[in-house]
Design a protein around this motif. Sequence first.
Motif, PDB file in Angstrom:
ATOM      1  N   ALA A   1       0.825  -1.206   0.000  1.00 22.40           N
ATOM      2  CA  ALA A   1       0.000   0.000   0.000  1.00 22.40           C
ATOM      3  C   ALA A   1       0.860   1.257   0.000  1.00 22.40           C
ATOM      4  O   ALA A   1       0.524   2.232  -0.676  1.00 22.40           O
ATOM      5  CB  ALA A   1      -0.947  -0.009   1.197  1.00 22.40           C
ATOM      6  N   LYS A   2       1.956   1.254   0.756  1.00 27.17           N
ATOM      7  CA  LYS A   2       2.831   2.435   0.789  1.00 27.17           C
ATOM      8  C   LYS A   2       3.479   2.667  -0.571  1.00 27.17           C
ATOM      9  O   LYS A   2       3.661   3.802  -0.987  1.00 27.17           O
ATOM     10  CB  LYS A   2       3.876   2.290   1.885  1.00 27.17           C
ATOM     11  CG  LYS A   2       3.299   2.472   3.270  1.00 27.17           C
ATOM     12  CD  LYS A   2       4.381   2.412   4.317  1.00 27.17           C
ATOM     13  CE  LYS A   2       3.767   2.596   5.696  1.00 27.17           C
ATOM     14  NZ  LYS A   2       4.775   2.587   6.742  1.00 27.17           N
ATOM     15  N   ARG A   3       3.845   1.594  -1.245  1.00 25.54           N
ATOM     16  CA  ARG A   3       4.449   1.723  -2.582  1.00 25.54           C
ATOM     17  C   ARG A   3       3.442   2.334  -3.555  1.00 25.54           C
ATOM     18  O   ARG A   3       3.779   3.225  -4.330  1.00 25.54           O
ATOM     19  CB  ARG A   3       4.922   0.364  -3.088  1.00 25.54           C
ATOM     20  CG  ARG A   3       5.694   0.452  -4.413  1.00 25.54           C
ATOM     21  CD  ARG A   3       6.121  -0.922  -4.904  1.00 25.54           C
ATOM     22  NE  ARG A   3       5.011  -1.717  -5.365  1.00 25.54           N
ATOM     23  CZ  ARG A   3       4.341  -1.501  -6.515  1.00 25.54           C
ATOM     24  NH1 ARG A   3       4.657  -0.510  -7.290  1.00 25.54           N
ATOM     25  NH2 ARG A   3       3.352  -2.299  -6.866  1.00 25.54           N
ATOM     26  N   ARG A   4       2.198   1.863  -3.498  1.00 24.39           N
ATOM     27  CA  ARG A   4       1.149   2.417  -4.370  1.00 24.39           C
ATOM     28  C   ARG A   4       0.935   3.888  -4.082  1.00 24.39           C
ATOM     29  O   ARG A   4       0.772   4.688  -4.995  1.00 24.39           O
ATOM     30  CB  ARG A   4      -0.164   1.656  -4.208  1.00 24.39           C
ATOM     31  CG  ARG A   4      -0.204   0.357  -4.935  1.00 24.39           C
ATOM     32  CD  ARG A   4      -1.582  -0.207  -4.999  1.00 24.39           C
ATOM     33  NE  ARG A   4      -2.303   0.022  -3.754  1.00 24.39           N
ATOM     34  CZ  ARG A   4      -3.359  -0.657  -3.366  1.00 24.39           C
ATOM     35  NH1 ARG A   4      -3.829  -1.606  -4.122  1.00 24.39           N
ATOM     36  NH2 ARG A   4      -3.953  -0.409  -2.235  1.00 24.39           N
ATOM     37  N   LEU A   5       0.908   4.244  -2.809  1.00 22.53           N
ATOM     38  CA  LEU A   5       0.717   5.641  -2.443  1.00 22.53           C
ATOM     39  C   LEU A   5       1.870   6.491  -2.968  1.00 22.53           C
ATOM     40  O   LEU A   5       1.656   7.592  -3.484  1.00 22.53           O
ATOM     41  CB  LEU A   5       0.591   5.792  -0.926  1.00 22.53           C
ATOM     42  CG  LEU A   5       0.409   7.226  -0.420  1.00 22.53           C
ATOM     43  CD1 LEU A   5      -0.838   7.852  -1.020  1.00 22.53           C
ATOM     44  CD2 LEU A   5       0.351   7.249   1.096  1.00 22.53           C
ATOM     45  N   ALA A   6       3.087   5.980  -2.867  1.00 18.49           N
ATOM     46  CA  ALA A   6       4.245   6.716  -3.381  1.00 18.49           C
ATOM     47  C   ALA A   6       4.122   6.932  -4.892  1.00 18.49           C
ATOM     48  O   ALA A   6       4.342   8.039  -5.391  1.00 18.49           O
ATOM     49  CB  ALA A   6       5.535   5.979  -3.040  1.00 18.49           C
ATOM     50  N   TYR A   7       3.773   5.879  -5.635  1.00 16.88           N
ATOM     51  CA  TYR A   7       3.577   6.008  -7.086  1.00 16.88           C
ATOM     52  C   TYR A   7       2.465   7.008  -7.395  1.00 16.88           C
ATOM     53  O   TYR A   7       2.576   7.835  -8.300  1.00 16.88           O
ATOM     54  CB  TYR A   7       3.225   4.653  -7.710  1.00 16.88           C
ATOM     55  CG  TYR A   7       4.395   3.886  -8.234  1.00 16.88           C
ATOM     56  CD1 TYR A   7       5.040   2.943  -7.438  1.00 16.88           C
ATOM     57  CD2 TYR A   7       4.857   4.077  -9.529  1.00 16.88           C
ATOM     58  CE1 TYR A   7       6.118   2.219  -7.912  1.00 16.88           C
ATOM     59  CE2 TYR A   7       5.937   3.363 -10.012  1.00 16.88           C
ATOM     60  CZ  TYR A   7       6.562   2.441  -9.199  1.00 16.88           C
ATOM     61  OH  TYR A   7       7.627   1.736  -9.677  1.00 16.88           O
ATOM     62  N   PHE A   8       1.378   6.894  -6.640  1.00 18.60           N
ATOM     63  CA  PHE A   8       0.242   7.786  -6.884  1.00 18.60           C
ATOM     64  C   PHE A   8       0.651   9.237  -6.658  1.00 18.60           C
ATOM     65  O   PHE A   8       0.375  10.108  -7.484  1.00 18.60           O
ATOM     66  CB  PHE A   8      -0.939   7.414  -5.978  1.00 18.60           C
ATOM     67  CG  PHE A   8      -2.187   8.179  -6.314  1.00 18.60           C
ATOM     68  CD1 PHE A   8      -3.068   7.695  -7.261  1.00 18.60           C
ATOM     69  CD2 PHE A   8      -2.469   9.387  -5.700  1.00 18.60           C
ATOM     70  CE1 PHE A   8      -4.219   8.396  -7.591  1.00 18.60           C
ATOM     71  CE2 PHE A   8      -3.611  10.102  -6.027  1.00 18.60           C
ATOM     72  CZ  PHE A   8      -4.490   9.604  -6.970  1.00 18.60           C
ATOM     73  N   ASN A   9       1.313   9.505  -5.543  1.00 19.39           N
ATOM     74  CA  ASN A   9       1.728  10.878  -5.241  1.00 19.39           C
ATOM     75  C   ASN A   9       2.727  11.409  -6.256  1.00 19.39           C
ATOM     76  O   ASN A   9       2.654  12.580  -6.642  1.00 19.39           O
ATOM     77  CB  ASN A   9       2.285  10.970  -3.821  1.00 19.39           C
ATOM     78  CG  ASN A   9       1.193  10.886  -2.778  1.00 19.39           C
ATOM     79  OD1 ASN A   9       0.028  11.169  -3.053  1.00 19.39           O
ATOM     80  ND2 ASN A   9       1.553  10.464  -1.578  1.00 19.39           N
ATOM     81  N   GLN A  10       3.662  10.568  -6.703  1.00 17.17           N
ATOM     82  CA  GLN A  10       4.615  10.985  -7.727  1.00 17.17           C
ATOM     83  C   GLN A  10       3.892  11.313  -9.036  1.00 17.17           C
ATOM     84  O   GLN A  10       4.196  12.309  -9.692  1.00 17.17           O
ATOM     85  CB  GLN A  10       5.655   9.893  -7.967  1.00 17.17           C
ATOM     86  CG  GLN A  10       6.641   9.747  -6.841  1.00 17.17           C
ATOM     87  CD  GLN A  10       7.540   8.536  -7.012  1.00 17.17           C
ATOM     88  OE1 GLN A  10       7.353   7.703  -7.918  1.00 17.17           O
ATOM     89  NE2 GLN A  10       8.528   8.409  -6.136  1.00 17.17           N
ATOM     90  N   ALA A  11       2.924  10.472  -9.404  1.00 18.15           N
ATOM     91  CA  ALA A  11       2.161  10.720 -10.629  1.00 18.15           C
ATOM     92  C   ALA A  11       1.351  12.007 -10.504  1.00 18.15           C
ATOM     93  O   ALA A  11       1.279  12.803 -11.445  1.00 18.15           O
ATOM     94  CB  ALA A  11       1.258   9.533 -10.930  1.00 18.15           C
ATOM     95  N   LEU A  12       0.740  12.209  -9.352  1.00 20.10           N
ATOM     96  CA  LEU A  12      -0.054  13.412  -9.128  1.00 20.10           C
ATOM     97  C   LEU A  12       0.817  14.664  -9.190  1.00 20.10           C
ATOM     98  O   LEU A  12       0.428  15.670  -9.798  1.00 20.10           O
ATOM     99  CB  LEU A  12      -0.769  13.308  -7.787  1.00 20.10           C
ATOM    100  CG  LEU A  12      -1.853  14.334  -7.499  1.00 20.10           C
ATOM    101  CD1 LEU A  12      -2.936  14.303  -8.568  1.00 20.10           C
ATOM    102  CD2 LEU A  12      -2.458  14.068  -6.128  1.00 20.10           C
TER     103      LEU A  12
END
Length: 163
Positions: A2-13
């Motif tokens: 979940a933390k990895r997904r959040l990191a990817y999401f925030n980077q994409a955003l």
Amino acid sequence: MAKRRLAYFNQALEAFKRSDYAEAFEGFLVIAEEGDPAAQYNLAGMYEWGLGTALDNERALHWYNRAAEQGYPMAQLTLGIKLRHGFGVQRDDVAALMWYRIAADSMRPGQEREELIRNLEFTKSRMNAFEIGEANRKAEAWWDKHGHRRWYEDDDEYNDEDD
């Protein structure tokens, strides 16, 4: 996980906010393919508007559908609008009303939900009783299959420890 997904999401955003649409697209794509509905919704919008990728309405609809099927209210609302007005799809008031009803039960109170309710009521006003009943039955069948839950009750999903 979940933390990895959040990191990817925030980077994409962040990339999206910088107008670096190619980087945003790639970031959303990674986690959308893993099943993240917020990333799927954002990826659909990028396909719809041709940001960071070629404009592709078919791919946009694919990702809106995947996010909507997971209970993501904005994707459900978007599908309702597209179906109601025939934006990139064949116009279908029954399917539009079904998605509006599902989204209305999933969405937080506020301005977006109020707009959704106006769309729902307007759509119903142009339908006969049989069509409204059919839309209601389809919405109930969707809930029977997916279980009734409010999306915003899972806001802390990304605060879990890694799997």
